[in-house]
Design a protein around this motif. Structure first.
Motif, PDB file in Angstrom:
ATOM      1  N   GLY A 123      67.078  -0.106  69.032  1.00 18.86           N
ATOM      2  CA  GLY A 123      67.080  -0.907  67.824  1.00 18.86           C
ATOM      3  C   GLY A 123      65.750  -0.879  67.089  1.00 18.86           C
ATOM      4  N   SER A 124      65.679  -1.694  66.043  1.00 19.08           N
ATOM      5  CA  SER A 124      64.500  -1.721  65.180  1.00 19.08           C
ATOM      6  C   SER A 124      64.050  -3.154  64.924  1.00 19.08           C
ATOM      7  CB  SER A 124      64.804  -1.065  63.827  1.00 19.08           C
ATOM      8  OG  SER A 124      65.148   0.290  63.978  1.00 19.08           O
ATOM      9  N   LEU A 125      62.779  -3.291  64.658  1.00 25.36           N
ATOM     10  CA  LEU A 125      62.185  -4.554  64.218  1.00 25.36           C
ATOM     11  C   LEU A 125      61.087  -4.230  63.219  1.00 25.36           C
ATOM     12  CD1 LEU A 125      61.675  -6.691  67.467  1.00 25.36           C
ATOM     13  CD2 LEU A 125      63.239  -7.210  65.593  1.00 25.36           C
TER      14      LEU A 125
ATOM     15  N   THR B 184      58.113  -3.517  75.099  1.00 27.51           N
ATOM     16  CA  THR B 184      58.054  -4.969  75.266  1.00 27.51           C
ATOM     17  C   THR B 184      56.621  -5.427  75.476  1.00 27.51           C
ATOM     18  OG1 THR B 184      60.291  -5.119  76.178  1.00 27.51           O
ATOM     19  CG2 THR B 184      58.761  -6.894  76.737  1.00 27.51           C
TER      20      THR B 184
ATOM     21  N   ASN C 255      61.018   1.544  65.123  1.00 21.21           N
ATOM     22  CA  ASN C 255      62.354   2.103  65.294  1.00 21.21           C
ATOM     23  C   ASN C 255      62.489   2.721  66.685  1.00 21.21           C
ATOM     24  OD1 ASN C 255      62.892   1.462  62.573  1.00 21.21           O
ATOM     25  ND2 ASN C 255      62.134   3.459  61.884  1.00 21.21           N
TER      26      ASN C 255
ATOM     27  N   VAL D  82      57.642  -9.302  71.280  1.00 22.15           N
ATOM     28  CA  VAL D  82      58.719  -8.323  71.101  1.00 22.15           C
ATOM     29  C   VAL D  82      59.289  -8.009  72.474  1.00 22.15           C
ATOM     30  CG1 VAL D  82      59.269  -5.952  70.458  1.00 22.15           C
ATOM     31  CG2 VAL D  82      57.747  -7.329  69.009  1.00 22.15           C
TER      32      VAL D  82
ATOM     33  N   GLY E 248      60.948 -10.592  68.260  1.00 20.26           N
ATOM     34  CA  GLY E 248      62.222 -11.088  68.746  1.00 20.26           C
ATOM     35  C   GLY E 248      62.769 -10.222  69.855  1.00 20.26           C
ATOM     36  N   LEU E 249      64.044 -10.443  70.154  1.00 19.53           N
ATOM     37  CA  LEU E 249      64.745  -9.698  71.197  1.00 19.53           C
ATOM     38  C   LEU E 249      65.645  -8.657  70.544  1.00 19.53           C
ATOM     39  CD1 LEU E 249      65.688  -9.315  74.158  1.00 19.53           C
ATOM     40  CD2 LEU E 249      67.368 -11.130  73.727  1.00 19.53           C
ATOM     41  N   VAL E 250      65.539  -7.426  70.997  1.00 17.57           N
ATOM     42  CA  VAL E 250      66.342  -6.347  70.432  1.00 17.57           C
ATOM     43  C   VAL E 250      66.768  -5.416  71.558  1.00 17.57           C
ATOM     44  CG1 VAL E 250      64.326  -4.913  69.924  1.00 17.57           C
ATOM     45  CG2 VAL E 250      66.419  -4.622  68.590  1.00 17.57           C
ATOM     46  N   GLN E 251      67.906  -4.777  71.403  1.00 17.04           N
ATOM     47  CA  GLN E 251      68.365  -3.807  72.396  1.00 17.04           C
ATOM     48  C   GLN E 251      67.623  -2.486  72.229  1.00 17.04           C
ATOM     49  OE1 GLN E 251      72.668  -3.564  72.011  1.00 17.04           O
ATOM     50  NE2 GLN E 251      72.923  -5.058  73.651  1.00 17.04           N
TER      51      GLN E 251
ATOM     52  N   VAL F 178      62.375  -5.819  74.335  1.00 18.48           N
ATOM     53  CA  VAL F 178      63.394  -4.796  74.182  1.00 18.48           C
ATOM     54  C   VAL F 178      64.200  -4.726  75.481  1.00 18.48           C
ATOM     55  CG1 VAL F 178      63.879  -2.402  73.609  1.00 18.48           C
ATOM     56  CG2 VAL F 178      61.839  -3.530  72.663  1.00 18.48           C
ATOM     57  N   SER F 179      65.477  -5.013  75.374  1.00 13.37           N
ATOM     58  CA  SER F 179      66.340  -5.001  76.553  1.00 13.37           C
ATOM     59  C   SER F 179      66.975  -3.633  76.737  1.00 13.37           C
ATOM     60  CB  SER F 179      67.415  -6.067  76.417  1.00 13.37           C
ATOM     61  OG  SER F 179      68.254  -5.783  75.316  1.00 13.37           O
TER      62      SER F 179
END
Length: 124
Positions: free
Chosen positions: A16-18, A91, A84, A120, A10-13, A122-123
């Motif tokens: 952040g974590s996924l 990305t 993490n 994935v 997904g999209l995460v800043q 990451v912004s």
């Protein structure tokens, strides 16, 4: 034959974590070493993490060491990648892979089965 299905992308800043999951079909999962790889647009596929059949041994490249953790639940035929402190350079499309070997393997050509991947992003 082993069929792998990844999820959790997904999209995460940044920061952040996924947690990615990879569910495997087939009765050989518990005897297979597993790995995660990633590929960003225009770049080669990179090794991210590996785990042996029991979960007792893991390996990471320096680029993710201390931030990513690979684990597995053989009862659920699932391998996980906890990510993490994500960075924009993380990305990529992330792929799960299964090897015929029980022991830890890290080279892409040592893996026999691959999933379709999960994106994935990451912004910053």
């Amino acid at each position: 034959q082993v069929h792998l299905v990844e999820s959790g992308g997904g999209l995460v800043q940044a920061g952040g974590s996924l947690r990615l999951s990879c569910v495997a079909s087939g009765r050989t999962f518990s005897r297979s070493a597993m790995g995660w790889f990633r590929q960003a647009p225009g770049k080669e596929r990179d090794f991210v993490a590996a785990i042996n059949w029991s979960g007792g041994a893991t390996y990471y490249p320096d680029s993710v060491k201390g931030r990513f953790t690979i684990s597995r639940d053989n009862a659920k035929n699932t391998v996980y990648l906890q990510m993490n402190s994500l960075k924009p350079e993380d990305t990529a499309v992330y792929y799960c892979a299964a090897a015929s070997s029980r022991q830890l393997v890290i080279a892409g050509d040592e893996f026999d089965y691959w999933g379709q991947g999960t994106q994935v992003t990451v912004s910053s």
